[in-house]
Design a protein around this motif. Structure first.
Motif, PDB file in Angstrom:
ATOM      1  N   SER A   2       7.454  -5.431  -1.094  1.00 51.74           N
ATOM      2  CA  SER A   2       6.188  -4.753  -1.350  1.00 51.74           C
ATOM      3  C   SER A   2       5.890  -3.697  -0.301  1.00 51.74           C
ATOM      4  O   SER A   2       5.391  -2.623  -0.619  1.00 51.74           O
ATOM      5  N   LEU A   5       7.907  -0.707  -1.082  1.00 50.50           N
ATOM      6  CA  LEU A   5       7.336   0.044  -2.204  1.00 50.50           C
ATOM      7  C   LEU A   5       6.076   0.771  -1.768  1.00 50.50           C
ATOM      8  O   LEU A   5       5.854   1.926  -2.135  1.00 50.50           O
ATOM      9  N   ALA A   6       5.252   0.105  -0.970  1.00 50.38           N
ATOM     10  CA  ALA A   6       4.016   0.737  -0.509  1.00 50.38           C
ATOM     11  C   ALA A   6       4.351   1.965   0.323  1.00 50.38           C
ATOM     12  O   ALA A   6       3.725   3.022   0.174  1.00 50.38           O
ATOM     13  N   CYS A   9       5.581   4.703  -1.898  1.00 50.22           N
ATOM     14  CA  CYS A   9       4.429   5.248  -2.606  1.00 50.22           C
ATOM     15  C   CYS A   9       3.691   6.254  -1.722  1.00 50.22           C
ATOM     16  O   CYS A   9       3.344   7.362  -2.164  1.00 50.22           O
ATOM     17  N   ILE A  41       4.462   3.837  -9.206  1.00 50.36           N
ATOM     18  CA  ILE A  41       4.954   2.752  -8.354  1.00 50.36           C
ATOM     19  C   ILE A  41       3.789   1.865  -7.915  1.00 50.36           C
ATOM     20  O   ILE A  41       3.872   0.641  -7.912  1.00 50.36           O
ATOM     21  N   THR A  45       3.403  -2.133  -8.495  1.00 52.76           N
ATOM     22  CA  THR A  45       3.196  -3.147  -7.462  1.00 52.76           C
ATOM     23  C   THR A  45       1.888  -3.891  -7.655  1.00 52.76           C
ATOM     24  O   THR A  45       1.705  -4.957  -7.087  1.00 52.76           O
ATOM     25  N   SER A  46       0.975  -3.337  -8.457  1.00 51.55           N
ATOM     26  CA  SER A  46      -0.326  -4.001  -8.614  1.00 51.55           C
ATOM     27  C   SER A  46      -0.181  -5.340  -9.335  1.00 51.55           C
ATOM     28  O   SER A  46      -1.092  -6.149  -9.330  1.00 51.55           O
ATOM     29  N   GLU A  49       4.018 -10.030  -6.873  1.00 48.70           N
ATOM     30  CA  GLU A  49       5.433 -10.320  -6.652  1.00 48.70           C
ATOM     31  C   GLU A  49       6.248 -10.179  -7.927  1.00 48.70           C
ATOM     32  O   GLU A  49       5.781 -10.530  -9.018  1.00 48.70           O
ATOM     33  N   GLY A  50       7.474  -9.664  -7.809  1.00 50.28           N
ATOM     34  CA  GLY A  50       8.361  -9.622  -8.955  1.00 50.28           C
ATOM     35  C   GLY A  50       8.888 -11.022  -9.273  1.00 50.28           C
ATOM     36  O   GLY A  50       8.769 -11.940  -8.469  1.00 50.28           O
ATOM     37  N   SER A  65       7.459 -12.326 -13.923  1.00 48.66           N
ATOM     38  CA  SER A  65       6.699 -11.254 -13.282  1.00 48.66           C
ATOM     39  C   SER A  65       5.657 -10.773 -14.295  1.00 48.66           C
ATOM     40  O   SER A  65       5.812 -10.964 -15.493  1.00 48.66           O
TER      41      SER A  65
ATOM     42  N   ALA B 182      -4.888  -4.524  -9.334  1.00 51.33           N
ATOM     43  CA  ALA B 182      -4.408  -5.358  -8.229  1.00 51.33           C
ATOM     44  C   ALA B 182      -5.536  -6.236  -7.693  1.00 51.33           C
ATOM     45  O   ALA B 182      -5.315  -7.376  -7.293  1.00 51.33           O
TER      46      ALA B 182
END
Lengths: 139, 499
Positions: A2, A5-6, A9, A41, A45-46, A49-50, A65, B182
């Motif tokens: 994460s 990815l953040a 992003c 992206i 991610t929102s 976890e995958g 997921s 989120a």
């Protein structure tokens, strides 16, 4: 994962914003694309976890997921794709008309501001825009 | 009745598909488009009457229960917006057919126009934040095409900035959606309304501000309005009327909906919205005063009047929101009428510059009459609907003791009268200051086609009907405001299917 990815992003948003501030439509387009990817992206991610692919019967439901953000991201990718294609067509049209894809300022605004001879304003503002674009090209 | 809800979206989309198939037969395209939009008017009016009598109607697309499926909901606010927008879309299409310019030259006009209609309807009836994004995109993509349909240099130039700015706003919308999902795990508006109170107040305020910024770009709020007076005037004549009348108001609708439904009172940005509303009013009207081009003048003027609607909303009182709803309805009709008249002026005189046109009162008194009614109404003179709307808003402002904004709105009203008087004395009185214009006004080419005048007359007549039925409409607006201030009922109906 994460964090990565953040970070990605953030980089996409930052570079996208930089490109958006340029004069040429081709660069703005790349900027819009980068920002769009950043937003997608973020959307992905929102969901947290995958996990396993969310197909009933392939894995316990608790390991899935979240499929919703994936569906949302897919929709927004399609929309961004369509609009980008339209912008490209517009850029091509602009190139055919002026042999350039510089995004021009609103001439009427300057005209109103100074109430001057409009032809002269048009020429001067075009000139200044071309110079700015040429400066950016050199970078 | 609930089966009717998706029709205002489905019928225009089907019509658009058929129009693409019939690309070579313009008459067939026209029949299809007019039929689809007429069906929208009928469906909207049925929905409006039923919703006002029996309370809001909800349907779940695909039969999936509320938080999972896509909710389509029509409450009083959505119903009245549907009715007004479908009427405007229908008559502007008639006008465009009468004008024959872009509509008859491009096979794409009719299908794209129907997609625009579907997008506008979808924005009103959706009960899902992501679906609102999709509806916005449908509407915006259609508007990009319509704006640049002629491919003239001016259109390409303003089209580029319009598309890029809308795209950036859309990217922010996606970002907002991602963050909201989120934090809450849902994008269904009713479920969001239940979950936002659980968030910490900082996060809530952040979301609220983010959504205001996103919808503010579309609505043309200060300081996000700069693209509007630049791009709207370059669109084909009839299209500017739809953009001016409808598109900004879809943004206003989204602000009203999201502020009243999604956020508890402590996250509602009352003070911020009041400041923004005041600035929007003043900057818009000052911009309008400076212009020489009729359409740009009225485009700045749209911005100014968006301020009034936001002013009503920002009070978050029954009277304030009722005033805002009334004002939105009034403004859609009157602004569309004004832009249609500008199209007539352009046809008649061959130009829409104040410095060139003049003396239309003598050469075409009909156009002058058609301009006078909506102009007086928008300036807020009694007994027109603009007066009722402004009176309601000022009354609500005084009730809430927001003296500054009341003073600003009255001042802007005066300036609006000045703008209208300036248009009147330059365009309708005096002499044409340009030989070309004068020649066209006297020749056969300057005679406006009867379909255009007829369509404009119908829209002007509707604006007069708003005046005649101001009483019932205002009490309807009060019922709408009461609904909006009690979002529990909306949530209850959507999630648990009954009140």
């Amino acid at each position: 994962m994460s964090v990565l990815l953040a970070f990605g992003c953030a980089v996409l948003f930052a570079t996208g914003t930089w490109m958006l501030l340029q004069r040429r439509l081709s660069r703005i387009l790349i900027g819009v694309g980068l920002m769009g990817h950043g937003a997608n992206i973020l959307l992905l991610t929102s969901g947290g976890e995958g996990g396993e692919s969310p197909i009933i019967g392939t894995a316990p439901a608790a390991d899935f997921s979240d499929p919703l953000p994936q569906a949302l991201a897919l929709t927004s990718i399609v929309i961004t794709f369509g609009v980008t294609a339209f912008l490209l067509a517009l850029g091509y049209r602009s190139w055919k008309i002026t042999h350039d894809d510089v995004v021009e300022d609103d001439v009427e605004d300057r005209f109103i501001a100074s109430r001057w001879s409009s032809d002269q304003i048009v020429e001067e503002s075009r000139e200044a825009e071309r110079e700015q674009a040429a400066d950016e090209d050199r970078l | 009745m609930n089966a009717l809800i998706p029709l205002p979206v489905i019928v225009p989309l089907l019509g658009a598909a058929l129009c693409v198939v019939a690309a070579r037969a313009r008459m067939v395209q026209r029949v299809i488009s007019l039929a689809a939009l007429t069906s929208n008017v009928v469906v909207s009016i049925i929905l409006f009457i039923r919703v006002d009598d029996d309370g809001m109607a909800v349907t779940q697309a695909g039969g999936w229960k509320a938080p999972l499926g896509i909710t389509l909901a029509v409450d009083r606010l959505a119903a009245v917006m549907l009715v007004v927008s479908s009427l405007m879309l229908l008559w502007v299409l008639v006008y465009a057919i009468g004008q024959g310019a872009e509509e008859s030259r491009f096979a794409a006009f009719n299908p794209v126009y129907l997609v625009l209609a579907a997008g506008v309807s979808a924005s009103f009836i959706t009960g899902d934040l992501f679906n609102l994004f999709v509806a916005f995109e449908m509407m915006l993509v259609a508007s990009y095409v319509l704006l640049t349909l002629g491919g003239r240099p001016g259109q390409v130039r303003s089209g580029m900035s319009y598309v890029v700015i809308s795209l950036i706003a859309s990217t922010f919308f996606i970002t907002a959606l991602a963050l909201i999902y989120a934090a809450t795990g849902t994008v269904n508006m009713a479920e969001l309304a239940e979950r936002t109170p659980e968030l910490s107040s900082g996060v809530r305020t952040g979301f609220s501000l983010l959504l205001i910024a996103v919808f503010g770009v579309k609505a043309g709020l200060f300081p996000l309005f700069f693209w509007l007076p630049d791009s709207y005037p370059t669109a084909p004549g009839a299209i500017t009327a739809v953009f001016a009348g409808l598109l900004t108001k879809v943004g206003v609708y989204a602000i009203i909906r999201s502020q009243t439904l999604l956020f508890p009172p402590d996250a509602q940005q009352g003070t911020l919205l009041l400041v923004v509303a005041g600035l929007t009013m003043v900057v818009g009207v000052l911009g309008a005063i400076a212009q020489d081009d009729l359409r740009r003048m009225l485009s700045f003027h749209i911005v100014s009047h968006i301020g009034y609607m936001i002013f009503g909303l920002a009070l978050f009182t029954l009277a304030g929101i009722a005033g805002a709803v009334f004002y939105v309805v009034h403004h859609i009709v009157v602004k569309t009428a004004l832009f249609l008249v500008v199209g007539l002026v352009e046809w008649h005189a061959g130009s829409d510059r104040l410095s060139r046109v003049g003396g239309i009162v003598r050469s075409a008194p009909m156009i002058a009459v058609l301009f006078a009614f909506p102009a007086l109404s928008i300036a807020g003179l009694p007994p027109f609907s603009g007066f009722v709307g402004k009176f309601a808003l000022v009354g609500a402002g005084i009730e809430s003791s927001e003296w500054v904004i009341v003073a600003v709105s009255l001042l802007v009203s005066l300036l609006t009268i000045y703008v209208m008087v300036r248009i009147w004395s330059n365009v309708f009185w005096g002499e044409a200051e340009d030989a070309q214009v004068e020649a066209r006004m006297e020749s056969e080419a300057g005679r406006v086609p009867w379909v255009m005048s007829a369509a404009t007359s119908v829209v002007v007549a509707m604006s007069l009907l708003l005046m005649v039925f101001a009483g019932p409409l205002y009490s309807f607006a009060e019922r709408t405001a009461a609904d909006l201030l009690k979002p529990e009922q909306y949530v209850e109906t959507v999630l648990r299917g009954g009140s």
